[in-house]
Design an enzyme around this catalytic site. Structure first.
Site, short mmCIF file in Angstrom:
data_model
loop_
_atom_site.label_atom_id
_atom_site.label_comp_id
_atom_site.label_asym_id
_atom_site.label_seq_id
_atom_site.Cartn_x
_atom_site.Cartn_y
_atom_site.Cartn_z
N CYS A 17 0.87 -1.19 0.00
CA CYS A 17 0.00 0.00 0.00
C CYS A 17 0.89 1.23 0.00
O CYS A 17 2.07 1.12 -0.35
CB CYS A 17 -0.98 -0.04 1.18
SG CYS A 17 -0.20 -0.01 2.81
N ASN A 28 2.36 1.40 4.31
CA ASN A 28 2.67 0.11 4.98
C ASN A 28 2.40 0.18 6.49
O ASN A 28 3.09 -0.45 7.28
CB ASN A 28 4.13 -0.32 4.70
CG ASN A 28 4.44 -1.78 5.08
OD1 ASN A 28 5.57 -2.10 5.42
ND2 ASN A 28 3.45 -2.65 5.07
N CYS A 32 -1.30 0.69 7.41
CA CYS A 32 -2.74 0.41 7.56
C CYS A 32 -3.16 -0.81 6.74
O CYS A 32 -3.35 -1.90 7.28
CB CYS A 32 -3.58 1.63 7.16
SG CYS A 32 -3.31 3.09 8.18
N ARG A 33 -3.32 -0.64 5.44
CA ARG A 33 -3.90 -1.71 4.62
C ARG A 33 -2.99 -2.91 4.45
O ARG A 33 -3.42 -4.07 4.68
CB ARG A 33 -4.30 -1.15 3.25
CG ARG A 33 -5.47 -0.19 3.30
CD ARG A 33 -5.61 0.59 2.01
NE ARG A 33 -4.49 1.51 1.80
CZ ARG A 33 -4.31 2.29 0.76
NH1 ARG A 33 -5.21 2.25 -0.22
NH2 ARG A 33 -3.28 3.11 0.67
N SER A 34 -1.74 -2.69 3.99
CA SER A 34 -0.92 -3.87 3.66
C SER A 34 -0.48 -4.69 4.88
O SER A 34 -0.44 -5.92 4.78
CB SER A 34 0.25 -3.51 2.74
OG SER A 34 1.14 -2.62 3.36
N ASP A 80 -8.36 4.18 1.35
CA ASP A 80 -7.29 4.48 2.29
C ASP A 80 -7.87 4.81 3.66
O ASP A 80 -8.45 5.89 3.83
CB ASP A 80 -6.49 5.66 1.73
CG ASP A 80 -5.29 5.98 2.57
OD1 ASP A 80 -5.21 5.50 3.72
OD2 ASP A 80 -4.43 6.72 2.08
P1 4NP Z 1 -1.76 2.78 4.11
O1 4NP Z 1 -2.39 4.15 4.69
O2 4NP Z 1 -1.24 3.12 2.74
O3 4NP Z 1 -2.91 1.85 4.08
O4 4NP Z 1 -0.67 2.37 5.08
C1 4NP Z 1 -1.70 5.35 4.77
C2 4NP Z 1 -0.80 5.57 5.79
C3 4NP Z 1 -0.16 6.79 5.90
C4 4NP Z 1 -0.42 7.78 4.98
C5 4NP Z 1 -1.33 7.56 3.95
C6 4NP Z 1 -1.96 6.34 3.84
N1 4NP Z 1 0.20 9.04 5.11
O5 4NP Z 1 -0.14 9.97 4.35
O6 4NP Z 1 1.10 9.20 5.96
#
Ligand code: 4NP
Length: 157
Positions: free
Chosen positions: A9, A12, A14-16, A124
């Site tokens: 993602c 790294n 939240c989702r992945s 997201d």
């Molecule tokens: P992820 O979510 O891609 O599912 O881990 C996010 C985590 C952090 C950010 C964006 C999405 N960020 O902008 O810091």
């Protein structure tokens, strides 16, 4: 034979990592031999544990993400894994930019493995704060991918 899968993602956190934890648990339950990891296309959270909201949602479903640490996806991942799975289209686009010349490892959208009625991209949750819904999507896609591996079908979509 071990099937090696990388979930990717943006951050790294939240989702992945949630996908990694859920998929690992379901593969173990199903007796499917896999090696699983996750990574982000960005370096923003390298070394950090998963987001506390992702950890809480997973813990409530019996999945412990606390030992995971974020890392950034790199070209070598295309040699290490049999399948690389992105959560949304921008993940896939950024991954394709890392692909070494001549490498043919499939890169797929995770929800393409889920049964029926889901959108094509995992939203997201970092901003949308919809961790329960995202967990359900990752669970559905994990079940579909475990079933596909168990049946000996092609990994690519
Ligand atoms: P992820 O979510 O891609 O599912 O881990 C996010 C985590 C952090 C950010 C964006 C999405 N960020 O902008 O810091």
């Amino acid at each position: 034979m071990t099937t090696r899968i990388l979930f990717v993602c943006l951050g790294n956190i939240c989702r992945s990592p949630t996908a990694e934890g859920v998929f690992r648990a379901l593969a173990a339950e199903g007796g499917v031999d896999v090696e699983v990891d996750s990574a982000g296309t960005s370096a923003w959270h390298v070394g950090s544990p998963p987001d506390s909201r992702a950890m809480a949602e997973a813990a409530g479903r019996g999945i412990d993400l606390s030992g995971l640490r974020a890392r950034q996806a790199e070209p070598e991942d295309f040699e290490r894994f049999d399948l690389i799975v992105g959560m949304d289209r921008s993940n896939v686009t950024r991954l394709e930019a890392l692909r070494p010349a001549g490498n043919t490892t499939p890169v797929a959208l995770f929800l393409g493995y889920a049964e029926g009625g889901l959108p094509t991209e995992v939203p997201d949750p970092y901003y949308e704060d919809n961790f329960p819904q995202v967990f359900d999507m990752l669970d559905a896609a994990s079940r579909g991918l475990v079933a596909r591996i168990a049946a000996g079908q092609e990994l690519a979509q």
